[in-house]
Design an enzyme around this catalytic site. Structure first.
Site, PDB file in Angstrom:
ATOM      1  N   ARG A   5       0.723  -1.382   0.147  1.00 46.16           N
ATOM      2  CA  ARG A   5       0.120  -0.246   0.152  1.00 46.16           C
ATOM      3  C   ARG A   5       0.289   1.436  -0.124  1.00 46.16           C
ATOM      4  NH1 ARG A   5      -5.123   0.051   2.510  1.00 46.16           N
ATOM      5  NH2 ARG A   5      -6.567  -2.202   2.103  1.00 46.16           N
ATOM      6  N   TRP A  39       1.022   6.776   5.728  1.00 48.15           N
ATOM      7  CA  TRP A  39       1.903   7.162   4.643  1.00 48.15           C
ATOM      8  C   TRP A  39       1.035   8.358   5.054  1.00 48.15           C
ATOM      9  CZ3 TRP A  39      -1.188   9.319   0.232  1.00 48.15           C
ATOM     10  CH2 TRP A  39      -0.285  10.575  -0.250  1.00 48.15           C
ATOM     11  N   GLY A  91      -7.235   7.633   6.956  1.00 46.82           N
ATOM     12  CA  GLY A  91      -8.184   8.427   6.308  1.00 46.82           C
ATOM     13  C   GLY A  91      -7.775   9.785   6.991  1.00 46.82           C
ATOM     14  N   LYS A 128       0.230   2.494  -3.100  1.00 41.64           N
ATOM     15  CA  LYS A 128      -0.842   1.265  -3.557  1.00 41.64           C
ATOM     16  C   LYS A 128      -2.214   2.270  -3.967  1.00 41.64           C
ATOM     17  CE  LYS A 128      -1.081  -1.583  -6.404  1.00 41.64           C
ATOM     18  NZ  LYS A 128      -0.337  -1.531  -7.958  1.00 41.64           N
TER      19      LYS A 128
END
Length: 607
Positions: free
Chosen positions: A27, A74, A99, A602
């Site tokens: 990801r 991330w 999120g 990703k």
């Protein structure tokens, strides 16, 4: 995007969480962490960078405890460092979050005014303090989580553990995926079934707005209105074997070379090879009377949509609009009655694409998705799903998912053309056979790997590259430029070859290679004319063409890459291979992180 794992069992949780997080590396992430309960207290280990840094931290200071949560982050708010890494915690609560919390500033100011002390730059930390706020008001952990969730605005998936609560993990999702796994004497929380596959294949997927209370006895779900809800347990077919690189240096190389096989898998779903007939899923719409097709996607998937536009308009004679999801959703576009909206996504979790899907659904469009993950949010929100059978794609830069998307869309375009009476039975059978030949031609294209590696070493030395293509090769030019940018960090742009003289030609000199995608077709001579314009100005042309095209135009090129001569219908799929290999080998030559390039993820599950 970020990955979440939660474990509640009778064995040490941290090693299980770490292994599950490794399955979520695809990801993209820039830090990672784990929190467990030990004698009722919350203890954490976090690390900047790759998971081996977290592994070293756990080796140096192990975490016991049979309940825990873990995360790969991330960065969205705050720098990618250890302090901003998840889990975030107060003395009473630890959370992991995917999120964006849109109202975190207002909540942070309020909580700070009430005495909370924030230690990070993230939006996520506000969740831990908000839950703690309600605990301090005397609410139980379940009540505090419910109250806090009611105040959050934005997209999120959450895992929460509490001081002193050795038999409770609370999960919640709104706009980001989350699943609950049922094991033998253990329960799990994860961003997707792939993360949980080594532990269990019994998965319950949370619906939009769900909250779940996970204990060793099972899971209790509540819907968006806080009403008790049932979520079926499904047996997933996600492999429990750890994905590895095999004999390849990188996952991306492995995935490029898997394309003949996975394209074949996708074709076997949509074509009966016995009689060369199409077998698409039943559609709740008549393709013969669809007034317009709207294709929506992001990044590489959007270029698949642009190729499909050529197919639908050329063969089916139906008007097609292709749009980038992040732009489409804010236009409030007028949608025709009876229209078909096609959504393309590898992960099926792309936030902008999912939001655009919901808008199209509100406008009465029939929703069809082309996805690689059939249990994803986009798939579950669609009326019709056309899976791509690419298998897990670990490299951030999409390769095999892209060509499988093209394969599925090609089959749909043929079915639409037949339904609208623009293909005879004989021509449909011919094109279906042509499509079935794609894996063989892709395998032939892969034979140019050594030659492309040599050329890529020269491309790796430059700062700027242009890609040119006409017709359905224009999207392949865009995709080639994107691939080179993504993994080699070389500035690259793709242009329609006919637009060269309208501005980009000013960039041409002996330092700017121009990758020209021009197999012989009806537009070949026009593209070669554009190529000559580059050569006349001292530009270095790399011609990607078939043997006949190279014979006719290759003598003037700086370098050539030969692709198999194929029917124009499948030429975009076959010509995707050399641009993938060129980007891959240029990145390897430069020494970049091919599988996890900087700043990229990703699955982009935030806007």
């Amino acid at each position: 995007m970020c990955g979440i794992v939660g474990v509640l069992g009778d064995k040490p949780a941290a090693p299980i969480i770490l292994e599950a997080l490794k399955r979520l590396e695809y990801r993209g992430y820039d830090s990672a962490g784990v929190a467990t309960l030990i004698n009722g207290d919350i203890l954490r280990r976090r690390a900047e960078g790759k998971l081996f840094n977290l592994e070293k931290a756990l080796d140096a200071a192990p975490l016991d405890g049979t309940i825990g949560i873990g995360h790969t982050r991330w960065a969205t708010h705050g720098a990618p460092n250890e302090n901003n890494a998840h889990p975030h915690a107060t003395e009473r609560v630890a959370i992991v979050h995917n999120g964006i919390i849109e109202n975190f500033r207002e909540l942070r100011e309020r909580l700070t005014g009430e005495g909370a002390h924030f230690s990070t730059e993230t939006d996520s930390e506000v969740i831990a303090h908000l839950v703690t706020h309600y605990l301090n008001k005397g609410q139980s952990p379940r009540e505090a989580a419910k109250s806090a969730l009611g105040e959050l605005e934005g997209a999120f998936a959450l895992g929460i553990i509490f001081k002193g609560e050795h038999d409770l993990i609370i999960g919640a999702r709104r706009g980001c995926p989350l699943a609950v796994g049922y094991g033998d004497g253990a329960m799990y929380l994860g961003s997707d079934a792939f993360a949980l596959a080594p532990m269990t294949n019994r998965i319950a997927f949370m619906d939009e707005g769900d909250r779940v209370e996970v204990t060793r006895a099972g899971a209790v779900f509540f819907d968006a209105d806080n009403n008790p809800a049932e979520r079926p347990i499904k047996l997933t077919d996600v492999t429990s074997a750890m994905v590895d690189k095999g004999n390849y240096r990188h996952f991306m190389a492995k995935e490029i070379f898997e394309q003949p096989e996975v394209i074949g898998h996708t074709l076997s779903e949509y074509i009966n090879p016995i009689d060369d007939t199409l077998r698409l899923p039943d559609l709740p719409i008549d393709l013969a009377t669809v007034p317009r097709i709207t294709i929506i996607a992001c990044g590489t998937a959007s270029y698949a949509g642009h190729v499909a536009k050529y197919w639908f308009e050329r063969y089916a004679r139906v008007s097609v609009e292709v749009d980038i999801a992040s732009e489409f959703r804010y236009r409030e576009a007028a949608m025709p009655t009876g229209g078909l909206a096609i959504f393309i996504s590898q992960s099926g979790e792309t936030a902008d694409t999912l939001a655009a899907l919901r808008y199209c659904k509100s406008q009465g469009q029939t929703i069809l998705s082309v996805v690689n993950v059939t249990e994803s949010s986009i798939a579950r929100d669609s009326e019709v799903v056309m899976p791509t059978y690419a298998g897990p794609e670990i490299g951030v830069a999409s390769t095999k998912a892209f060509t499988c998307q093209l394969t599925a869309l090609a089959a749909l375009a043929l079915a639409t053309a037949k339904a609208r009476g623009h293909l005879s039975d004989d021509e449909l059978r011919r094109l279906t056979r042509v499509l079935m030949e794609t894996p063989r031609h892709v395998a032939d294209a892969l034979q140019q790997d050594d030659a492309i590696r040599t050329l890529a070493a020269e491309i790796a030395k430059v700062r700027d590259v242009l890609y040119l293509g006409r017709g359905h090769f224009f999207p392949i030019a865009l995709e080639g430029a994107l691939k080179l940018k993504e993994i080699s960090y070389i500035h690259a742009e793709g242009y329609a070859a006919g637009e060269l003289k309208h501005g980009p030609i000013a960039l041409i000199d002996e330092n700017v290679p121009v990758i020209t995608i021009a197999p012989v077709d009806v537009l070949f001579e026009k593209t070669v004319s554009n190529m000559q314009e580059v050569i006349a100005r001292g530009g270095k042309v790399v011609l990607i063409s078939d043997k006949e095209g190279i014979r006719r135009a290759g003598m003037d090129a700086w370098a050539t890459i030969e692709v198999p001569a194929v029917d124009p219908f499948i030429a975009p799929i076959v010509n995707a291979i050399p641009v993938q290999l060129l980007a891959y080998h240029a990145a390897v030559s430069k020494g970049t992180d091919v599988d996890q390039p900087r700043n990229l993820a990703k699955s982009v599950t935030v806007e």
